[in-house]
Scaffold this active site. Structure first.
Site, PDB file in Angstrom:
ATOM      1  N   ASP A  22      61.256  42.909  24.102  1.00  0.00           N
ATOM      2  CA  ASP A  22      61.032  44.259  23.460  1.00  0.00           C
ATOM      3  C   ASP A  22      60.314  45.008  24.487  1.00  0.00           C
ATOM      4  O   ASP A  22      59.064  44.746  25.132  1.00  0.00           O
ATOM      5  CB  ASP A  22      59.934  44.051  22.434  1.00  0.00           C
ATOM      6  CG  ASP A  22      59.585  45.208  21.542  1.00  0.00           C
ATOM      7  OD1 ASP A  22      59.691  46.264  22.124  1.00  0.00           O
ATOM      8  OD2 ASP A  22      59.155  45.168  20.405  1.00  0.00           O
ATOM      9  N   ASP A 116      65.072  49.464  21.026  1.00  0.00           N
ATOM     10  CA  ASP A 116      64.415  48.649  22.550  1.00  0.00           C
ATOM     11  C   ASP A 116      64.175  47.114  22.169  1.00  0.00           C
ATOM     12  O   ASP A 116      63.164  46.214  22.781  1.00  0.00           O
ATOM     13  CB  ASP A 116      63.076  49.295  22.670  1.00  0.00           C
ATOM     14  CG  ASP A 116      61.885  48.941  21.971  1.00  0.00           C
ATOM     15  OD1 ASP A 116      62.362  48.585  20.569  1.00  0.00           O
ATOM     16  OD2 ASP A 116      60.872  48.943  22.311  1.00  0.00           O
ATOM     17  N   GLU A 117      64.751  46.266  21.161  1.00  0.00           N
ATOM     18  CA  GLU A 117      64.483  44.930  20.827  1.00  0.00           C
ATOM     19  C   GLU A 117      65.702  44.236  20.701  1.00  0.00           C
ATOM     20  O   GLU A 117      66.863  44.615  20.006  1.00  0.00           O
ATOM     21  CB  GLU A 117      63.878  44.970  19.362  1.00  0.00           C
ATOM     22  CG  GLU A 117      62.668  45.237  19.207  1.00  0.00           C
ATOM     23  CD  GLU A 117      62.003  45.026  17.836  1.00  0.00           C
ATOM     24  OE1 GLU A 117      61.148  44.416  17.742  1.00  0.00           O
ATOM     25  OE2 GLU A 117      62.968  45.502  16.914  1.00  0.00           O
TER      26      GLU A 117
HETATM   27  P1  TTP Z   1      58.724  50.002  19.114  1.00  0.00           P
HETATM   28  O1  TTP Z   1      59.183  48.891  20.042  1.00  0.00           O
HETATM   29  O2  TTP Z   1      57.923  49.707  17.735  1.00  0.00           O
HETATM   30  O3  TTP Z   1      57.537  50.759  19.963  1.00  0.00           O
HETATM   31  P2  TTP Z   1      57.235  50.789  21.519  1.00  0.00           P
HETATM   32  O4  TTP Z   1      58.159  50.334  22.249  1.00  0.00           O
HETATM   33  O5  TTP Z   1      56.893  52.230  21.693  1.00  0.00           O
HETATM   34  O6  TTP Z   1      55.828  50.195  21.852  1.00  0.00           O
HETATM   35  P3  TTP Z   1      55.684  48.526  22.008  1.00  0.00           P
HETATM   36  O7  TTP Z   1      55.237  48.399  23.163  1.00  0.00           O
HETATM   37  O8  TTP Z   1      54.663  48.293  20.925  1.00  0.00           O
HETATM   38  O9  TTP Z   1      57.050  47.796  21.788  1.00  0.00           O
HETATM   39  O10 TTP Z   1      59.486  51.116  18.900  1.00  0.00           O
HETATM   40  C1  TTP Z   1      60.579  51.496  20.022  1.00  0.00           C
HETATM   41  C2  TTP Z   1      60.711  53.054  20.156  1.00  0.00           C
HETATM   42  O11 TTP Z   1      61.405  53.390  18.728  1.00  0.00           O
HETATM   43  C3  TTP Z   1      59.493  53.568  20.431  1.00  0.00           C
HETATM   44  O12 TTP Z   1      59.123  53.832  21.916  1.00  0.00           O
HETATM   45  C4  TTP Z   1      59.717  54.963  19.806  1.00  0.00           C
HETATM   46  C5  TTP Z   1      60.556  54.654  18.675  1.00  0.00           C
HETATM   47  N1  TTP Z   1      60.153  54.569  17.161  1.00  0.00           N
HETATM   48  C6  TTP Z   1      59.838  55.803  16.467  1.00  0.00           C
HETATM   49  O13 TTP Z   1      60.204  56.647  17.080  1.00  0.00           O
HETATM   50  N2  TTP Z   1      59.056  55.828  15.559  1.00  0.00           N
HETATM   51  C7  TTP Z   1      58.377  54.790  14.951  1.00  0.00           C
HETATM   52  O14 TTP Z   1      57.878  54.760  13.928  1.00  0.00           O
HETATM   53  C8  TTP Z   1      58.631  53.543  15.839  1.00  0.00           C
HETATM   54  C9  TTP Z   1      57.959  52.381  15.222  1.00  0.00           C
HETATM   55  C10 TTP Z   1      59.169  53.709  16.749  1.00  0.00           C
HETATM   56 MG    MG Z   2      58.983  48.309  21.831  1.00  0.00          MG
END
Ligand code: TTP
Ligand code: MG
Length: 398
Positions: A22, A116-117
């Site tokens: 992730d 991103d996962e």
């Molecule tokens: P996430 O993997 O949930 O968040 P992240 O990568 O920003 O942070 P983390 O280090 O906790 O993993 O989400 C991936 C991308 O998806 C994030 O960069 C932006 C987008 N996103 C949104 O646009 N709205 C949302 O509510 C969420 C949760 C994510």
């Molecule tokens: Mg992320």
């Protein structure tokens, strides 16, 4: 790694090796690659209108209490000195694909769960390789080749991999082997269980259940009585059990629907109604498979078989109202009226994996809730159970 060596043993729950990769603060990390001045600062990626919400923010901004899906105005209140950046979805899509391509080339089975996962199923590889060492090497490879920070967790199922990755973020990696699952989960808050919503949290808290161990020590029957099937699943998760497979699927390039009329028609209102219904169905499918589209098109075939198409690029979305608006605009420009139409169709392309919160650069949480409520009804009662006023065929009074 030689792909042929990877033997899948999905059914053998005891010997599963599931990894989650992730990206950390994904959108912010991409912005930082474009502008090095953002490194180390509280950065918030969002839309720019007063009604926008936060897409994501850097870990520096999270210290102020800012988080994804928070209204922009609140974020500005909590973090007035943050750097607010308008999102660049096309760029995120490009980097997301870069990561997927690397994983696809190296992993035996992977599932792209969001933009991103990625979940990887390495079961069977343990007989040939040290799986944890392998995931760490892959993590370093991704960092080196994309410049993006990423965290990784290896364990025995998706739920534990997800919880563990969240625990070591940002820039972390962890291995939770089967014999350590219980001791790893027990002290954590029940909030860490993915899918445990606010309401369930409130009910469990009011019963004094705050840690995963406490939840584990309740009975599955009680959880079922309180929360139905979901309660049982939560109890299973608290016990470290989750058989959900890693499902590799090819990303769909487009979604489309078309309809040929029994009798050619030039009834403009009716044609528009058909288009709106098609958009609603396709948008529902988009959301079900957690995708967003940025290109919508319509096709009209006239009675003489002449076919006209028109397309429009829009910001990434899976929202009905935005897609309907774009399709209606295309219809107005493409259909001169009066000509008898034989077939009409809608197509969404330029798709990307991602939850619909992501298109919130300029949308309100209320709209997300409306779509989500409509989908819940459709999931239970069928796709046609709920419609917009425009596509309800109200019989005309004489
Ligand atoms: P996430 O993997 O949930 O968040 P992240 O990568 O920003 O942070 P983390 O280090 O906790 O993993 O989400 C991936 C991308 O998806 C994030 O960069 C932006 C987008 N996103 C949104 O646009 N709205 C949302 O509510 C969420 C949760 C994510
Ligand atoms: Mg992320």
């Amino acid at each position: 790694m030689n792909k042929i060596l990877a033997v899948n043993k999905l059914s053998d729950a005891l010997n599963r090796y599931i990894a989650l990769f992730d990206l950390d603060a994904f959108f912010v990390s991409v912005e930082r690659l474009q502008d090095k001045r953002l490194i180390g600062k509280p950065v918030i990626v969002c839309g720019m209108s007063g009604r926008s919400v936060v897409s994501t923010c850097s870990y520096e901004a999270r210290k102020f209490g800012v988080h994804s899906a928070m209204p922009l105005l609140m974020a500005k209140h909590l973090c007035p000195n943050g750097i607010y950046v308008n999102g660049h979805m096309e760029l995120y899509r490009k980097y997301s694909k870069m990561v997927t391509d690397i994983i696809a080339a190296k992993a035996p089975v992977y599932e792209k769960a969001s933009i991103d996962e990625h979940y990887l199923d390495l079961s069977g590889m343990e007989r040939f390789f040290d799986c944890y060492k392998w995931t760490q090497e892959l993590r370093q490879f991704i960092i080196k080749n994309t410049g993006l920070p990423i965290s990784c967790a290896l364990s025995v199922n998706k739920t534990i991999a997800k919880i563990a990755a969240d625990e070591v973020k940002p820039n972390g990696s962890i291995f939770v082997p089967r014999q350590e699952v219980q001791s790893f989960l027990d002290p954590l808050s029940i909030k860490k269980i993915p899918m445990l919503g606010e309401k369930t949290f409130q009910v469990l808290s009011s019963m004094g259940i705050s840690t995963i161990q406490m939840l584990r020590e309740t009975s599955p029957e009680m959880m079922k009585r309180l929360f139905g099937k979901n309660g049982e699943v939560l109890w299973e998760k608290a016990n470290g059990r989750d058989d959900t497979p890693v499902i590799q699927h090819r990303e769909r390039k487009s979604l489309s629907n078309e309809r040929t009329f029994e009798k050619d028609t030039s009834d403009r209102e009716m044609l528009e109604r058909v288009l709106v219904t098609m958009v609603e169905h396709l948008a529902y499918d988009l959301r079900k498979e957690q995708s967003l589209t940025s290109c919508v098109a319509i096709k009209i075939r006239y009675s003489d078989f002449t076919t006209r198409t028109a397309e429009k690029h829009i910001p990434f979305t899976s929202f009905d109202h935005l897609l309907i608006k774009a399709i209606k605009e295309l219809f107005v420009t493409l259909y001169p009226g009066n000509l008898p139409v034989r077939l009409i169709g809608v197509r969404f392309s330029s798709m990307v994996k991602g939850s619909w919160q992501m298109d919130l650069f300029d949308d309100t949480p209320q709209m997300a809730r409306l779509n989500s409520a409509m989908d819940t009804i459709r999931n239970r009662f069928g796709t046609d159970a709920v419609k917009r006023a425009v596509d309800i065929n109200i019989p005309k009074k004489d």
